[in-house]
Motif scaffolding. Structure first.
Motif, short mmCIF file in Angstrom:
data_model
loop_
_atom_site.label_atom_id
_atom_site.label_comp_id
_atom_site.label_asym_id
_atom_site.label_seq_id
_atom_site.Cartn_x
_atom_site.Cartn_y
_atom_site.Cartn_z
N SER A 61 2.39 81.79 25.78
CA SER A 61 0.77 81.64 26.07
C SER A 61 -0.09 81.95 24.79
O SER A 61 0.45 82.47 23.86
CB SER A 61 0.52 82.91 27.06
N TRP A 62 -1.18 81.61 24.81
CA TRP A 62 -2.07 81.59 23.60
C TRP A 62 -3.38 82.40 23.78
O TRP A 62 -4.07 82.21 24.91
CB TRP A 62 -2.63 80.08 23.25
N SER A 63 -3.74 83.13 22.84
CA SER A 63 -4.80 84.01 23.07
C SER A 63 -6.10 83.46 22.78
O SER A 63 -7.24 83.65 23.69
CB SER A 63 -4.65 85.40 22.46
N THR A 64 -6.25 83.04 21.51
CA THR A 64 -7.45 82.67 21.04
C THR A 64 -7.34 81.05 20.83
O THR A 64 -6.12 80.53 20.47
CB THR A 64 -7.87 83.32 19.89
N ARG A 65 -8.51 80.25 20.64
CA ARG A 65 -8.63 79.05 20.21
C ARG A 65 -8.17 78.71 18.88
O ARG A 65 -7.27 77.95 18.60
CB ARG A 65 -10.10 78.17 20.48
N ALA A 66 -8.58 79.86 18.17
CA ALA A 66 -8.18 79.78 16.73
C ALA A 66 -6.43 79.60 16.36
O ALA A 66 -6.01 78.84 15.63
CB ALA A 66 -8.96 80.74 15.73
N GLU A 67 -6.25 80.43 17.27
CA GLU A 67 -4.66 80.63 17.18
C GLU A 67 -3.90 79.38 17.55
O GLU A 67 -2.91 78.87 16.90
CB GLU A 67 -3.97 81.84 18.10
N LEU A 68 -4.23 78.76 18.65
CA LEU A 68 -3.67 77.50 19.12
C LEU A 68 -4.02 76.33 18.17
O LEU A 68 -3.31 75.56 18.03
CB LEU A 68 -4.25 77.31 20.65
N GLY A 69 -5.32 76.42 17.75
CA GLY A 69 -5.63 75.17 16.78
C GLY A 69 -4.88 75.19 15.46
O GLY A 69 -4.37 74.15 15.02
N THR A 70 -4.67 76.32 14.89
CA THR A 70 -3.68 76.49 13.78
C THR A 70 -2.34 76.07 14.23
O THR A 70 -1.70 75.53 13.23
CB THR A 70 -3.70 78.11 13.27
N ALA A 71 -1.68 76.45 15.39
CA ALA A 71 -0.44 76.34 15.74
C ALA A 71 -0.34 74.44 15.68
O ALA A 71 0.77 74.02 15.52
CB ALA A 71 -0.08 76.82 17.03
N MET A 72 -1.13 73.74 16.30
CA MET A 72 -1.30 72.55 16.30
C MET A 72 -1.34 71.80 15.16
O MET A 72 -0.55 70.83 15.05
CB MET A 72 -2.65 71.99 17.17
N PHE A 73 -2.21 72.34 14.27
CA PHE A 73 -2.14 71.79 12.88
C PHE A 73 -0.98 71.86 12.24
O PHE A 73 -0.38 70.95 11.54
CB PHE A 73 -3.10 72.47 12.09
N GLU A 74 -0.27 73.11 12.39
CA GLU A 74 0.91 73.40 11.56
C GLU A 74 2.26 72.42 12.26
O GLU A 74 2.92 72.04 11.61
CB GLU A 74 1.42 74.94 11.83
N TRP A 75 2.24 72.26 13.58
CA TRP A 75 3.23 71.70 14.01
C TRP A 75 3.19 70.09 13.77
O TRP A 75 4.00 69.43 13.48
CB TRP A 75 3.29 71.72 15.82
N ILE A 76 1.99 69.70 13.72
CA ILE A 76 1.77 68.25 13.45
C ILE A 76 1.98 68.01 11.91
O ILE A 76 3.08 67.15 11.40
CB ILE A 76 0.25 67.60 13.62
N GLU A 77 1.43 68.83 10.89
CA GLU A 77 1.72 68.48 9.57
C GLU A 77 2.81 69.05 8.90
O GLU A 77 3.22 68.55 7.98
CB GLU A 77 0.31 68.69 8.76
N ALA A 78 3.32 70.02 9.43
CA ALA A 78 4.45 70.72 8.55
C ALA A 78 5.93 70.53 9.45
O ALA A 78 6.83 70.61 8.90
CB ALA A 78 4.05 72.18 8.81
N PHE A 79 5.82 69.99 10.69
CA PHE A 79 7.05 69.69 11.46
C PHE A 79 7.18 68.35 12.08
O PHE A 79 7.98 67.53 11.37
CB PHE A 79 7.25 70.54 12.83
N TYR A 80 6.40 67.86 12.70
CA TYR A 80 6.29 66.51 13.41
C TYR A 80 6.24 65.43 12.27
O TYR A 80 7.25 64.54 12.43
CB TYR A 80 5.23 66.30 14.48
N ASN A 81 5.47 65.40 11.52
CA ASN A 81 5.15 64.28 10.60
C ASN A 81 6.28 64.40 9.51
O ASN A 81 6.91 62.95 9.15
CB ASN A 81 3.76 64.24 9.95
N PRO A 82 6.52 65.42 8.84
CA PRO A 82 7.46 65.36 7.68
C PRO A 82 8.81 65.48 8.24
O PRO A 82 9.95 64.95 7.48
CB PRO A 82 7.00 66.48 6.78
N ARG A 83 9.32 66.12 9.30
CA ARG A 83 10.66 66.54 9.50
C ARG A 83 11.23 66.01 10.78
O ARG A 83 12.52 66.03 10.86
CB ARG A 83 10.64 68.29 9.46
N ARG A 84 10.50 65.96 11.66
CA ARG A 84 11.06 65.74 13.19
C ARG A 84 11.89 64.18 13.19
O ARG A 84 11.38 63.21 12.73
CB ARG A 84 10.07 65.61 14.14
#
Length: 366
Positions: A244-267
């Motif tokens: 579960s996600w508490s704040t919009r900033a927390e979820l937005g940062t997680a989305m950014f990190e998942w796309i640019e640090a995991f999905y795009n370069p590694r998955r």
């Protein structure tokens, strides 16, 4: 063989004699099995299981047997069968995330573009066919919306936008990022659903000014944009629905990190043979790839440092100018402005550094 069951029951405190008598096996046979050295197959399975655990952990506990098998075969050069991987993962209690959450939306407006894709999500080269869509996810503060543009050939997210609203600007910003990143040639197809954001005038105007061709599927048919639905399903089960996600900033940062640090370069992606993002062979440019990669890796720290240096120098210059004009009054708000700039630059520097380090750790490029 029943002796492993006897061993497990004995470990739980049951007498070996009673267990063997109930199960109908001899105690001498059990003790002979217990003292027998492990077979080569068992030792190999134990070593492979340890590697599987490491691969599964590096995938953020999202990979199932097919992707673990692909990582072992393509990434680590380990020859093994997929069924063996599935058996060892089951024995080790390792599973991939597979839950898909049902999504619903409002009824879309009539499409201003015809369907140029017709469910054929294939492309001969990069930047010939893009697909786009919007997803949403709740937090304690409210919903967060994410629009993404995916290149069909490479499966790379070439553009994205995250916001607390679902206005047309959300999809336009994602398209702007995609155009800035990839510089597509005129005629690139951008396929989407019939949501009001994609049927809006501003989105169509941006397509026309960039020389892109719009494409839309039928009303209320998720299959017509199946590749994007698959992407959102992946994000839902590998990131959004895992906590579960508490704040919009927390979820937005997680989305950014998942796309640019995991999905795009590694998955790894099943649609392109479990490779990581594939940009296609360009034979006449192949000799330039190595020096370009080397230069990009060495230049990134200097560009970050130069950016920080420029902002700091600019802040001091502005402060000096205003101080010379009005030493006691004007510098006060400038001080606060400079402090805000410092915080913003520190945040940007840390985020970019995280992305660069994560990309540098991934040594297997395809």
């Amino acid at each position: 063989m029943i002796f492993p069951l006897v061993h497990d029951l004995a470990a739980d405190g049951l007498p070996v004699a009673v267990t063997c008598r109930v199960l109908g096996v001899s105690r001498s046979g059990y003790y002979e099995w217990l003292e027998r050295p492990a077979s080569n197959r068992s030792r190999a399975d134990a070593a492979l299981t340890q590697t599987i655990v490491e691969v599964h952990a590096s995938s953020r506990a999202t990979y199932g047997a097919p992707r673990v098998h692909a990582e072992l075969r393509l990434g680590l050069g380990i020859a093994c069968g997929r069924k063996r991987i599935a058996r060892l993962m089951k024995a080790a209690g390792l599973v991939g995330v597979c839950h898909r959450r049902k999504r619903s939306g409002t009824k879309p407006l009539p499409a201003p573009h015809e369907d140029l894709v017709r469910r054929r999500f294939t492309a001969e080269e990069p930047n010939r066919l893009w697909v786009s869509d919007i997803t949403e996810h709740p937090t304690t503060e409210g919903k967060v919306y994410c629009a993404a543009v995916v290149d069909v050939f490479s499966r790379m997210v070439v553009g994205w936008s995250i916001a607390d609203h679902i206005r047309s600007e959300l999809v336009v910003d994602a398209l702007e990022m995609a155009c800035w990143r990839r510089r597509p040639q005129p005629g690139t197809i951008v396929h989407a659903d019939r949501g009001s954001q994609y049927t809006s005038w501003i989105f169509g105007h941006r397509l026309r000014t960039a020389g892109l061709l719009g494409s839309m599927g039928r009303v209320a048919s998720s299959v017509d944009n199946g590749l994007m639905e698959s992407f959102w399903s992946t994000m839902q089960r590998e990131l959004l629905d895992r906590r579960s996600w508490s704040t919009r900033a927390e979820l937005g940062t997680a989305m950014f990190e998942w796309i640019e640090a995991f999905y795009n370069p590694r998955r790894r992606h099943s649609g392109i043979g479990y490779l990581k993002h594939f940009f296609g062979p360009v034979w006449y440019m192949a000799w330039l790839l190595l020096p370009i990669e080397l230069i990009s890796h060495f230049v990134r720290p200097f560009t970050l440092a130069l950016r920080l240096k420029g902002n700091m120098a600019g802040d001091h210059t502005v402060l000096s100018v205003f101080t010379s004009m009005a030493p006691w009054i004007v510098p006060v708000p400038v001080y606060f402005l400079g402090l805000l700039v410092c915080f913003l630059q520190a945040f940007i520097f840390v985020m970019l550094t995280m992305v660069y380090i994560s990309m540098a750790k991934d040594s297997d490029h395809h």
